[in-house]
Structure formats: C-alpha cells, structure tokens
Design an enzyme around this catalytic site. Sequence first.
Site, PDB file in Angstrom:
ATOM      1  N   SER A 134       0.832  -1.201   0.000  1.00 47.70           N
ATOM      2  CA  SER A 134       0.000   0.000   0.000  1.00 47.70           C
ATOM      3  C   SER A 134       0.872   1.258   0.000  1.00 47.70           C
ATOM      4  CB  SER A 134      -0.963  -0.049   1.196  1.00 47.70           C
ATOM      5  OG  SER A 134      -1.982   0.904   1.075  1.00 47.70           O
ATOM      6  N   HIS A 170      -4.815  -1.366  -3.960  1.00 50.08           N
ATOM      7  CA  HIS A 170      -6.175  -1.783  -3.544  1.00 50.08           C
ATOM      8  C   HIS A 170      -7.189  -1.523  -4.657  1.00 50.08           C
ATOM      9  CE1 HIS A 170      -4.208  -2.142   0.258  1.00 50.08           C
ATOM     10  NE2 HIS A 170      -4.095  -0.838   0.433  1.00 50.08           N
TER      11      HIS A 170
END
Length: 242
Positions: A134, A170
């Site tokens: 991330s 994501h």
Amino acid sequence: MPAEQPTILATSGGYRAGDRTRIEFAPLVHHAVELAGVSGRAPRICHVATAIGDQRSWNADFAEAADLAGYQVRHLNLFPMPPTDDLRGFVLECDAVWVQGGSVANLLALWRLHGVDEVLREAWQSGVVLAGVSAGSICWHKGGPTDSFGPELRLIDNGLGLLPFDNGVHYDSEARRRPLVHAGVASGELGRTYCTDDGAGLLYHGTELVEALAERKNSGAYLVERDADGKVVETTLDIRRL
C-alpha cells in the site's frame, strides 16, 4: 548477499491471518526475501512502519510473523527518535526492506526529515530489496491516489521516484481508486500508472517492470495510460501466481 540488481517489489498484499499469531507472512513477503538470494543464514528484514506511526503492537505482530518464517527483523522506528545515528548502516546491513501501509504522505515527510529517503535510495542501488504494501508500494513511485488526507482520495506527486511511474493500490477492494486513477491519467496529473488488486505485486529490476505476481487466485495487475489519441486505456497485465 545483495540482489544482483536494484530490485523493488511493490504490492497490495503480503499478510494473512495466522494460526497461532495474529498475522503470518503470505507469499509476497516471502518472495521479497527470496529475491535477496540469502543462503547459509537467516535473512535480515528491515521493517519500516512509519506510515502507521511505528505502532509497537504492530511491530510485535510483524516480529512474531518474522520469527515464524525464520527471518531476523529489525524495526526502523522514527518515533520517538531514530534507533541509531547510523541509519545507513542500519539499513544496508539488511537483505530486504518491508514498508508497512498507512499514510504515504506522512511517511514521505518523515523520511525526508530524517534522511531515510536517501538511505533507501542507496540501499536500492546496493542491492537491498525494497518492498512493501500500500503506502509501502506507492512510496517507490512518483505518486498515486491516497487516503492520507481523509476519506476522500487525493493524488500525491512527491513519491521517492525511484520508479518513473505512478502507482495505484487496492484497485479491486476500494471502489473509488480505479476512477481516480483514470481521471488522473486523463488530466495528465498521473502518467503511466501501474495498479494492483489486493494480493498482487509488481516486480521491478532497475526501473523496468519485469513481472506481475499474485498470492491470491483472482488478484490482477493493470497498466493505465493514455494512448496516442489521448484516450485512457487500461490493460490487464499477465500475472504469475505464487
């Protein structure tokens, strides 16, 4: 033993629920360590959790997962102060760096304040494998969408830029990310942008993407760019299942 060339594994994964611990390392973390080519001793991982404020509870969870995997771990905490005056030696003695997700905006600000950005650049050039999830994926690129500033996603453009591309993470699990990537590419705020679903990663040697990887059966990776007519085109990348 350093990797044979500058190596980055930028992911939207790396963890799974543990049987006896809160987390275990999933295949993407193991692959990052394997890329370092260590033999004859336990691999050394530098864990960097700046993006979540160096939470000691998370450090403990990560350390348990590392112990279970047979890895040695050291935590590069910046709160309340760096662990050493020799951050360069602290990082370059490791085989791989794993950067935790969280606020990429805060991460970048604090890294630059303490000179971690330059240490990581040297580590990358020296063959220490750089990896993360991330925020720990976006940071190596020029920029990309982030929720660092609040629930509404915004674009950042001040990543470390080791990789001359933008990055989306994501991509399948947070509905607002794909539209913002497409809008950013359309407006020119984002350039060539590589994106990962949860459980997928992007392996770069130097500044070249060499393959997309996945630790889940349905995870994908994508390239979003403008074509010669200025139209935004999304291409699904070939992916290797770990």
